[in-house]
Motif scaffolding. Structure first.
Motif: not given
Length: 261
Positions: A99-100, A131-133, A159-160, A165-168
């Motif tokens: 994933v990464k 989603m966490r990765w 998870v964000a 992590v900023p999320a919209l």
């Protein structure tokens, strides 16, 4: 045009409901067709979300950046219906390293990226582990996440937040049906939503019909006391500042992550 003229009086009269509304419009799926270049004629506040490893993706990201646009990476993610994803895709069968590494290669391919949103993803965004990765990668590279909300059961926002992590979130799609009359209706719906919700994010695609409608109808926003803004302007101030400062380093870090050791 029939819909535009029949509703314009109603929309304008209701404009005073909210004098501080903001709308961000993101154009997804950029990169495959030469006709995608038409989006460069839209106002610079319109954000580009570019598919990785596509024939015109890098070029349009570069040109969009020169216009001072926000550039997002449009990451293909596994869908419930197992639709064809294209290069740079993330699936539920991949482990953390895969994933990464896939995300790093995609960020390296598309320059000037300040955030990520999902292409499809109705299955993957429901799964906490991938989603966490993904969020860990975004955190490490000072990127934010825009959830296209292709699933009502998406775990991305949760998870964000948990990862820092900023999320919209996307509120409305403008062109699920590629027809100018339909797109006009959706644009008017976008205006009405903005009077109730203050901040609204719409997603559209680089279809000629969509570009035609946007060029025709975007001037309506000002007359309705609505401001068209770049997606980064909707982030919390401290996060927006950090992303603006660090975005230039994200591609370099991603390239380093996939470089031979």
């Amino acid at each position: 045009m029939r819909i535009l003229f029949s509703f314009i009086i109603f929309v304008s009269c209701s404009a005073l409901a909210n004098a501080n509304s903001k709308i961000a419009i993101v154009i997804d799926d950029i990169g495959y067709r030469s006709t995608d270049k038409s989006v460069l004629n839209l106002p610079k506040q319109v954000t580009f979300s570019v598919l990785p490893h596509t024939p015109f993706g890098r070029e349009l990201a570069e040109k969009g950046n020169l216009q001072q646009r926000d550039i997002l990476l449009h990451v293909p993610m596994e869908s419930i219906n197992n639709l064809l994803l294209g290069p740079g895709a993330i699936t539920s069968e991949m482990d953390e390293e895969a994933v990464k590494k896939t995300l790093a290669a995609s960020v390296a391919d598309i320059p000037h990226v300040i955030g990520v949103n999902n292409h499809m993803g109705s299955r993957l965004t429901q799964l906490e582990r991938p989603m966490r990765w993904t969020m860990q990668f975004l955190k490490e590279n000072d990127l934010f996440f825009l959830d296209s909300r292709t699933s009502r059961y998406s775990q991305a926002g949760y998870v964000a937040k948990d990862t820092g992590v900023p999320a919209l979130n996307r509120r409305i799609f403008l062109d699920n049906t590629i027809n100018e009359e339909y797109i006009e209706k959706q644009f008017l719906k976008l205006i009405q939503i903005s009077k109730r919700e203050d901040v609204v994010i719409a997603i559209a695609h680089p279809h000629p019909e969509t570009v035609n409608v946007l060029k025709r109808m975007l001037p309506m926003l000002k007359s309705n006391n609505i401001e068209l803004v770049s997606i980064s302007e909707l982030l919390p101030a401290q996060n927006a500042s950090l992303i603006a400062t660090e975005s230039s380093s994200a591609s370099n870090e991603a390239i380093a992550a996939i470089a031979p050791k």
